[in-house]
Scaffold this motif. Sequence first.
Motif, PDB file in Angstrom:
ATOM      1  N   MET A   1       9.048   4.945   6.449  1.00 16.28           N
ATOM      2  CA  MET A   1       8.383   3.903   5.773  1.00 16.28           C
ATOM      3  C   MET A   1       8.436   4.186   4.361  1.00 16.28           C
ATOM      4  N   THR A   2       8.927   3.267   3.749  1.00  9.83           N
ATOM      5  CA  THR A   2       8.903   3.292   2.369  1.00  9.83           C
ATOM      6  C   THR A   2       7.543   3.296   1.317  1.00  9.83           C
ATOM      7  N   LEU A   3       7.809   3.781   0.174  1.00  9.42           N
ATOM      8  CA  LEU A   3       6.387   4.126  -0.575  1.00  9.42           C
ATOM      9  C   LEU A   3       5.812   2.780  -0.618  1.00  9.42           C
ATOM     10  N   LYS A   4       6.489   1.798  -0.961  1.00  9.36           N
ATOM     11  CA  LYS A   4       5.929   0.760  -1.512  1.00  9.36           C
ATOM     12  C   LYS A   4       5.232   0.011  -0.171  1.00  9.36           C
ATOM     13  N   TRP A   5       5.638   0.018   0.877  1.00  9.81           N
ATOM     14  CA  TRP A   5       5.012  -0.424   2.122  1.00  9.81           C
ATOM     15  C   TRP A   5       3.575   0.368   2.458  1.00  9.81           C
ATOM     16  N   LEU A   6       3.857   1.701   2.398  1.00  8.34           N
ATOM     17  CA  LEU A   6       2.870   2.658   2.603  1.00  8.34           C
ATOM     18  C   LEU A   6       1.745   2.475   1.688  1.00  8.34           C
ATOM     19  N   ALA A   7       1.879   2.035   0.390  1.00 10.40           N
ATOM     20  CA  ALA A   7       0.651   1.695  -0.741  1.00 10.40           C
ATOM     21  C   ALA A   7       0.087   0.406  -0.138  1.00 10.40           C
ATOM     22  N   VAL A   8       1.073  -0.627   0.304  1.00 12.83           N
ATOM     23  CA  VAL A   8       0.350  -1.848   0.793  1.00 12.83           C
ATOM     24  C   VAL A   8      -0.487  -1.789   1.788  1.00 12.83           C
ATOM     25  N   MET A   9      -0.071  -0.798   2.834  1.00 10.75           N
ATOM     26  CA  MET A   9      -1.135  -0.471   4.188  1.00 10.75           C
ATOM     27  C   MET A   9      -2.215   0.435   3.789  1.00 10.75           C
ATOM     28  N   VAL A  10      -2.076   1.063   2.685  1.00 10.55           N
ATOM     29  CA  VAL A  10      -3.584   1.975   2.277  1.00 10.55           C
ATOM     30  C   VAL A  10      -4.464   0.981   1.719  1.00 10.55           C
TER      31      VAL A  10
ATOM     32  N   THR B   1     -13.358   3.258  -2.359  1.00  2.00           N
ATOM     33  CA  THR B   1     -12.684   2.246  -1.453  1.00  2.00           C
ATOM     34  C   THR B   1     -11.735   1.312  -2.425  1.00  2.00           C
ATOM     35  N   LEU B   2     -12.606   0.939  -3.591  1.00  2.00           N
ATOM     36  CA  LEU B   2     -11.870  -0.053  -4.536  1.00  2.00           C
ATOM     37  C   LEU B   2     -10.947   0.617  -5.365  1.00  2.00           C
ATOM     38  N   THR B   3     -11.153   1.904  -5.667  1.00  2.00           N
ATOM     39  CA  THR B   3     -10.307   2.920  -6.297  1.00  2.00           C
ATOM     40  C   THR B   3      -8.875   3.148  -5.746  1.00  2.00           C
ATOM     41  N   ALA B   4      -9.114   3.352  -4.213  1.00  2.00           N
ATOM     42  CA  ALA B   4      -7.993   3.350  -3.350  1.00  2.00           C
ATOM     43  C   ALA B   4      -7.052   2.296  -3.399  1.00  2.00           C
TER      44      ALA B   4
ATOM     45  N   VAL C   1      -2.342  -0.907  -5.086  1.00  2.00           N
ATOM     46  CA  VAL C   1      -1.574  -2.049  -5.689  1.00  2.00           C
ATOM     47  C   VAL C   1      -0.403  -1.418  -6.837  1.00  2.00           C
ATOM     48  N   VAL C   2      -1.286  -0.671  -7.813  1.00  2.00           N
ATOM     49  CA  VAL C   2      -0.324  -0.118  -8.832  1.00  2.00           C
ATOM     50  C   VAL C   2       0.701   0.651  -8.186  1.00  2.00           C
TER      51      VAL C   2
ATOM     52  N   ALA D   1       2.457   0.325  -5.435  1.00  2.00           N
ATOM     53  CA  ALA D   1       3.334  -0.688  -4.488  1.00  2.00           C
ATOM     54  C   ALA D   1       4.082  -1.618  -5.669  1.00  2.00           C
ATOM     55  N   VAL D   2       3.343  -1.819  -6.683  1.00  2.00           N
ATOM     56  CA  VAL D   2       4.030  -2.667  -7.934  1.00  2.00           C
ATOM     57  C   VAL D   2       5.339  -1.561  -8.514  1.00  2.00           C
ATOM     58  N   ILE D   3       4.840  -0.395  -8.882  1.00  2.00           N
ATOM     59  CA  ILE D   3       5.776   0.583  -9.450  1.00  2.00           C
ATOM     60  C   ILE D   3       6.799   0.767  -8.284  1.00  2.00           C
ATOM     61  N   ALA D   4       6.472   1.039  -7.217  1.00  2.00           N
ATOM     62  CA  ALA D   4       7.617   1.184  -6.091  1.00  2.00           C
ATOM     63  C   ALA D   4       8.672  -0.159  -6.141  1.00  2.00           C
ATOM     64  N   GLU D   5       8.083  -0.844  -5.997  1.00  4.48           N
ATOM     65  CA  GLU D   5       9.031  -2.347  -6.230  1.00  4.48           C
ATOM     66  C   GLU D   5       9.809  -2.561  -7.409  1.00  4.48           C
TER      67      GLU D   5
END
Length: 117
Positions: free
Chosen positions: A1-10, A41-44, A49-50, A52-56
């Motif tokens: 799984m790519t970093l972007k989708w892992l960040a979106v899932m988290v 949870t809001l920090t995570a 989000v940040v 995922a944007v950087i990975a994209e």
Amino acid sequence: MTLKWLAVMVTTVSLTLCLTGNAVILAVNGGQLPLLVNLLTLTAAGTGVVLAVIAELNDRLNDRVSALTEFLVARLNEIETSAGDRNTGFVEGYLLSHSQEAAVVPFGRRGRGAAER
């Protein structure tokens, strides 16, 4: 799984847990989760989000660099095929200078300049 989708899932999981926890606590006690849990949870979620944007953006940059590299390789191959052998002009000039219809004439002997005078 790519970093972007892992960040979106988290991000999705952490926001879902935060909202669900607050809704359950509100329904049972009429309160909310402790501030530290909500901030965590809001920090995570924000970090996800940040990330995922950087990975994209990194994926897009890699795609552009790959496309530019392919273009440059194709262009250099085209230039190489159109230029041909670098000695071709010298050989043709030599061969033409030894025939009757020579279009290329060799340079004459250069003068000695100031030494002759």
